[in-house]
Design an enzyme around this catalytic site. Structure first.
Site, PDB file in Angstrom:
ATOM      1  N   ARG A   5       0.858  -1.180   0.000  1.00 22.00           N
ATOM      2  CA  ARG A   5       0.000   0.000   0.000  1.00 22.00           C
ATOM      3  C   ARG A   5       0.895   1.230   0.000  1.00 22.00           C
ATOM      4  O   ARG A   5       2.116   1.121   0.049  1.00 22.00           O
ATOM      5  CB  ARG A   5      -1.032   0.005   1.129  1.00 22.00           C
ATOM      6  N   GLY A   6       0.240   2.424  -0.073  1.00 21.83           N
ATOM      7  CA  GLY A   6       1.024   3.645  -0.267  1.00 21.83           C
ATOM      8  C   GLY A   6       1.115   3.892  -1.764  1.00 21.83           C
ATOM      9  O   GLY A   6       1.438   2.975  -2.535  1.00 21.83           O
ATOM     10  N   ARG A  57      -7.363  -0.533  -6.789  1.00 20.15           N
ATOM     11  CA  ARG A  57      -7.680   0.527  -5.818  1.00 20.15           C
ATOM     12  C   ARG A  57      -7.874   1.828  -6.603  1.00 20.15           C
ATOM     13  O   ARG A  57      -7.090   2.114  -7.509  1.00 20.15           O
ATOM     14  CB  ARG A  57      -6.564   0.699  -4.760  1.00 20.15           C
ATOM     15  N   GLN A  99      -2.158   2.659   9.985  1.00 17.14           N
ATOM     16  CA  GLN A  99      -0.859   2.646   9.290  1.00 17.14           C
ATOM     17  C   GLN A  99       0.198   3.426  10.067  1.00 17.14           C
ATOM     18  O   GLN A  99       1.390   3.136   9.950  1.00 17.14           O
ATOM     19  CB  GLN A  99      -0.996   3.238   7.880  1.00 17.14           C
ATOM     20  N   ASP A 150      -1.873  10.675  -2.079  1.00 12.61           N
ATOM     21  CA  ASP A 150      -2.227   9.667  -3.087  1.00 12.61           C
ATOM     22  C   ASP A 150      -2.550  10.287  -4.436  1.00 12.61           C
ATOM     23  O   ASP A 150      -2.541   9.604  -5.453  1.00 12.61           O
ATOM     24  CB  ASP A 150      -3.419   8.851  -2.596  1.00 12.61           C
ATOM     25  N   ASN A 152      -5.243  12.654   0.569  1.00 15.64           N
ATOM     26  CA  ASN A 152      -4.418  11.747   1.386  1.00 15.64           C
ATOM     27  C   ASN A 152      -5.331  11.011   2.362  1.00 15.64           C
ATOM     28  O   ASN A 152      -6.551  11.223   2.395  1.00 15.64           O
ATOM     29  CB  ASN A 152      -3.318  12.536   2.119  1.00 15.64           C
ATOM     30  N   LYS A 153      -4.741  10.158   3.141  1.00 19.15           N
ATOM     31  CA  LYS A 153      -5.473   9.305   4.084  1.00 19.15           C
ATOM     32  C   LYS A 153      -6.484  10.110   4.896  1.00 19.15           C
ATOM     33  O   LYS A 153      -6.196  11.231   5.322  1.00 19.15           O
ATOM     34  CB  LYS A 153      -4.450   8.620   4.994  1.00 19.15           C
TER      35      LYS A 153
HETATM   36  O1  MRU Z   1      -4.511   3.339   2.204  1.00 18.94           O
HETATM   37  P1  MRU Z   1      -3.027   3.500   2.132  1.00 18.94           P
HETATM   38  O2  MRU Z   1      -2.298   2.917   3.302  1.00 18.94           O
HETATM   39  O3  MRU Z   1      -2.482   3.012   0.801  1.00 18.94           O
HETATM   40  O4  MRU Z   1      -2.828   5.052   2.177  1.00 18.94           O
HETATM   41  C1  MRU Z   1      -1.531   5.592   2.130  1.00 18.94           C
HETATM   42  C2  MRU Z   1      -1.494   7.044   2.281  1.00 18.94           C
HETATM   43  O5  MRU Z   1      -2.485   7.714   2.419  1.00 18.94           O
HETATM   44  C3  MRU Z   1      -0.160   7.679   2.169  1.00 18.94           C
HETATM   45  O6  MRU Z   1      -0.067   8.799   2.978  1.00 18.94           O
HETATM   46  C4  MRU Z   1       0.020   8.079   0.715  1.00 18.94           C
HETATM   47  O7  MRU Z   1      -0.171   6.979  -0.141  1.00 18.94           O
HETATM   48  C5  MRU Z   1       1.328   8.638   0.462  1.00 18.94           C
HETATM   49  S1  MRU Z   1       2.501   7.367   0.443  1.00 18.94           S
HETATM   50  C6  MRU Z   1       4.047   7.844   0.108  1.00 18.94           C
END
Ligand code: MRU
Length: 362
Positions: free
Chosen positions: A53-54, A90, A201, A242, A252-253
Site C-alpha cells: 500500500r502507499g 484501488r 498505518q 495519493d 491523502n489518508k
Molecule cells: O490506504 P493507504 O495505506 O495506501 O494510504 C496511504 C497514504 O495515504 C499515504 O499517505 C500516501 O499513499 C502517500 S505514500 C508515500
C-alpha cells in the site's frame, strides 16, 4: 532502508525474473514476512488487500503486475486485459494508473516476442526511479527541517499522518524521506505519529519503520494533533499524498484535512511530500473530482493486535448491528498547504502556475 540491520526494499524481482517478492504489510509490526507474487492476479490481490500500500508502491506493484502477466500471454488483448484488471485494484492513488499506463505505452509498440523481457526491465526501471525520486524529496525536505532547527535551536517536532515512509514506496518514503535525511545529518528531531484509524498505518507501520531507523517518535491518537499544535508542540507537519490535482489540492489518508485545518489555525507549516507521478494533471478541484475509496466496514468495527499470549487476534469494537462507514481518503484544498516537497524542489503556496512551471511534463 534496514530491518534489523539488513537493507531491504519493499518489492523486488526474483533473480530469474519469474516472480516478485514483497514485504507483507498486513502482518507488520508484529510479524515480518515476505510474500512471493507469481501472477498478475497475485499482484492485483496484494494491492487490493493492502499487503502492499502507499501510492508510489502501489504504482510499482502495478507495473510488476503487468510484467507478471506478460510472462504467460503477451498479445495486445492480454496486455489490455491485465492493465484493466490492475487499474481496478484501488481507485484513489493515481500512481497505479501512472505505472500501468507507462508499462502499456512502453510495451504496446513492441513485437509480442519481446514484451516479456522488456516488461521486467521497465518495471525495474520504474522501481529504481522511485528510489531516486524519494531520495531527492528527502534532500529538499531536510533543508526545511534544518532551517527550522537553526531558528529554534532545539529539537524539531514533526507531525505525520498515515504511513508515507519507505514502506509506502520502494525505498526512503515521501513524507519520511526528509525526516530520515535530516536525522542522518544529525539534526535533533522527534516525530508525532498519528495512529491513523481505521487501519492504523501510523501506529503499525510508521512507528515500526521509524523505530527500525532509531528516529525518536511518539504515537498519538488521531485527535491529538490540534491540542499539540495549540500548545506549541508541533513545529511542522509533513504528510504524503495519493493524488494531487493540477492546482495543488491534496488527497491523502482520511483525517489529513482535519490536521491541515488545525495547522492553519495555529500557524503550523503544513507540508506535503510527493513524487511527480502523484500529480493528476487532468483534475483541478480535488474535492469534486478525486474518487474516494470506500473500504469494508469491518476495518472500522474490528481491530487486530498482539495479545498477551503472543498471538495476533482480531476483536470487535462496536455493538452488534451498528453500521460503519469507511472512507479511505479526504482532500485538503491547496490554500491550506504551505508547500509541496517534490523531487524537483519545494513549491510554496502551490497553485496551477507554480506547479506546472516546475513539474509538468512537456
Ligand atoms: O490506504 P493507504 O495505506 O495506501 O494510504 C496511504 C497514504 O495515504 C499515504 O499517505 C500516501 O499513499 C502517500 S505514500 C508515500
Amino acid at each position: 532502508m534496514k530491518i534489523n540491520g539488513t537493507p531491504y526494499r519493499t518489492i523486488w524481482a526474483t533473480a530469474d525474473n519469474q516472480a516478485v517478492e514483497i514485504i507483507d504489510q498486513t502482518k507488520l509490526p508484529h510479524i515480518f514476512t515476505t510474500l512471493r507474487l507469481d501472477t498478475m492476479r497475485d499482484a492485483e490481490r496484494a494491492i487490493r488487500d493492502m499487503q502492499v500500500r502507499g501510492a508510489p508502491l502501489i504504482g510499482v506493484t502495478g507495473a510488476y503486475g503487468v510484467a507478471l502477466s506478460m510472462k504467460h500471454h503477451a498479445s495486445d488483448a492480454a496486455l489490455k486485459a491485465s492493465c484493466d484488471m490492475l487499474l481496478n485494484a484501488r481507485p484513489t492513488a493515481v500512481n497505479l494508473r501512472w505505472g500501468i499506463e507507462r508499462m502499456r505505452a512502453f510495451l504496446a509498440p513492441l513485437p509480442e516476442s519481446e514484451r516479456a523481457a522488456a516488461a521486467w526491465q521497465e518495471a525495474a526501471r520504474i522501481a529504481d526511479e522511485d528510489v531516486e525520486i524519494n531520495a531527492s524529496i528527502g534532500r529538499h525536505g531536510s533543508e526545511i527541517i534544518r532551517a527550522l532547527h537553526q531558528k529554534k535551536k532545539a529539537t524539531v517536532n514533526i507531525l505525520t499522518h498515515c504511513n508515507a515512509g519507505w514502506l509506502a514506496t520502494v525505498d526512503w518514503g515521501t513524507a519520511l524521506a526528509p525526516i530520515y535525511k535530516a536525522f542522518d545529518a544529525g539534526i535533533p528531531l522527534h516525530v508525532w505519529v498519528d495512529e491513523t484509524r481505521p487501519r492504523n498505518q501510523g501506529a503499525s507501520l510508521t512507528a515500526w519503520e521509524l523505530g527500525q531507523h532509531g528516529v525518536p517518535h511518539t504515537v498519538i491518537a488521531d485527535n491529538t494533533g490540534g491540542h499539540l499544535m495549540q500548545h506549541g508542540m508541533v513545529d511542522m507537519a509533513i504528510v504524503g499524498t495519493d493524488r494531487v490535482t493540477a492546482r495543488g489540492d491534496v488527497c491523502n489518508k482520511i483525517g489529513t484535512y482535519l490536521k491541515a485545518l488545525a495547522a492553519f489555525d495555529n500557524g503550523v507549516p503544513f507540508y506535503v511530500a510527493l513524487p511527480s507521478p502523484t500529480i493528476d494533471w487532468t483534475l483541478q478541484d480535488g474535492v469534486k473530482e478525486i474518487p474516494i475509496e470506500e473500504r469494508a466496514a469491518e476495518e472500522v468495527t474490528h481491530i487486530s493486535g498482539l495479545c498477551d499470549d503472543g498471538q495476533v487476534r482480531r476483536v470487535q469494537l462496536t455493538p452488534q448491528g451498528s453500521r460503519a462507514a469507511n472512507y479511505g481518503f479526504d482532500v485538503t484544498p491547496a490554500r491550506l498547504v504551505t508547500g509541496l516537497i517534490t523531487e524537483c524542489g519545494v513549491v510554496m503556496q502551490p497553485d496551477s502556475r507554480k506547479l506546472s512551471a516546475l513539474l509538468k511534463p512537456a
